[in-house]
Scaffold this active site. Structure first.
Site, PDB file in Angstrom:
ATOM      1  N   LYS A  87       0.859  -1.191   0.000  1.00 25.91           N
ATOM      2  CA  LYS A  87       0.000   0.000   0.000  1.00 25.91           C
ATOM      3  C   LYS A  87       0.893   1.239   0.000  1.00 25.91           C
ATOM      4  CE  LYS A  87      -4.283   1.233   2.354  1.00 25.91           C
ATOM      5  NZ  LYS A  87      -4.984   1.142   3.637  1.00 25.91           N
TER       6      LYS A  87
HETATM    7  C1  E4P Z   1      -8.297   2.167   3.648  1.00 24.65           C
HETATM    8  O1  E4P Z   1      -7.505   1.367   3.227  1.00 24.65           O
HETATM    9  C2  E4P Z   1      -8.159   2.874   4.923  1.00 24.65           C
HETATM   10  O2  E4P Z   1      -7.499   2.037   5.836  1.00 24.65           O
HETATM   11  C3  E4P Z   1      -9.460   3.213   5.565  1.00 24.65           C
HETATM   12  O3  E4P Z   1     -10.558   2.768   4.829  1.00 24.65           O
HETATM   13  C4  E4P Z   1      -9.552   4.561   6.146  1.00 24.65           C
HETATM   14  O4  E4P Z   1     -10.812   4.717   6.729  1.00 24.65           O
HETATM   15  P1  E4P Z   1     -11.156   5.861   7.801  1.00 24.65           P
HETATM   16  O5  E4P Z   1     -11.477   7.095   7.064  1.00 24.65           O
HETATM   17  O6  E4P Z   1     -12.350   5.308   8.514  1.00 24.65           O
HETATM   18  O7  E4P Z   1      -9.948   5.994   8.680  1.00 24.65           O
END
Ligand code: E4P
Length: 218
Positions: A87
């Protein structure tokens, strides 16, 4: 539509996996810290534990922001397990790193996507997934679902095979709306996934069936 769970909590991952519909896991540095996972080796061990739990893609995020560091950390993460998807944040160095990994056949998830232009750039660099954060857009009064629809249109126009991973999903309606638009994947909490099963008419209907069965068998 693939279902990913967005957590680093092993118990929640196990519970979602036991449901039999889980296709993968996404994590991020905040989610890892929330579970108290700190230190390089502990973080790698935790990713491995997740990979051993779930037969599906596991997004593991680099911390470096310079190109060399992203490549070094990404290669280390990719070596851990075949389930790992590296990622990488949506930055200029991130785009260069995605291009590098794409040439090496290492899969990537371009994270922190908030515009169609960013999603177009990531797809051109060869990202396996892009993660538009719909909940965080909703938080600032911008419709996150509109972004999913825009990216869907662009990817379909040019037959990009980058998958749209709707992220920052906050509730079951987000999941349903993303499915209607045609997001390839959604990642959400255990609560948002489990909530898809609920309907008061199902509960009252079942209660009635069981009561009638009990009466008939007296
Ligand atoms: C995606 O990969 C992120 O980890 C995540 O969906 C972020 O979500 P949040 O806005 O609830 O922190």
């Amino acid at each position: 539509m693939k279902f990913f769970i967005d957590t680093a909590n092993l118990q929640e991952i196990k519970e979602a996996n036991d449901l039999g519909v889980l296709d993968g896991v996404t994590t991020n540095p905040s989610l890892m810290a929330k579970e108290g996972i700190t230190g390089e080796q502990n973080i790698l061990d935790h990713y491995l534990a997740i990979c051993n739990l779930v037969d599906g893609d596991v997004s593991a995020e680099v911390i470096a922001t310079d190109l060399e560091g992203m490549i070094q950390q990404g290669e280390e993460l990719a070596k851990l397990h075949t389930n790992i998807v590296v990622k990488i944040p949506m930055t200029i160095n991130g785009i260069k790193a995605i291009k590098y990994f794409s040439g090496k056949k290492i899969r990537t998830n371009c994270t922190l996507i908030f515009s169609a232009g960013q999603a177009l750039l990531a797809a051109k660099a060869g990202a396996s997934y892009v993660s538009p954060f719909i909940g965080r857009l909703d938080d600032i009064s911008v419709n996150g679902l509109d972004l999913i629809a825009q990216i869907r249109q662009i990817y379909d126009n040019y037959l990009f095979d980058t998958e749209i991973l709707a992220a920052s999903v906050r509730h079951p309606m987000h999941i349903i709306n993303c499915a209607e638009i045609g997001a390839d994947v959604m990642t959400g909490s255990l609560k948002s996934i489990m909530a898809l099963a609920n309907h008061p008419l199902t509960d009252s209907g079942l209660e009635q069936f069981l009561a009638d069965h009990a009466k008939g068998n007296k």
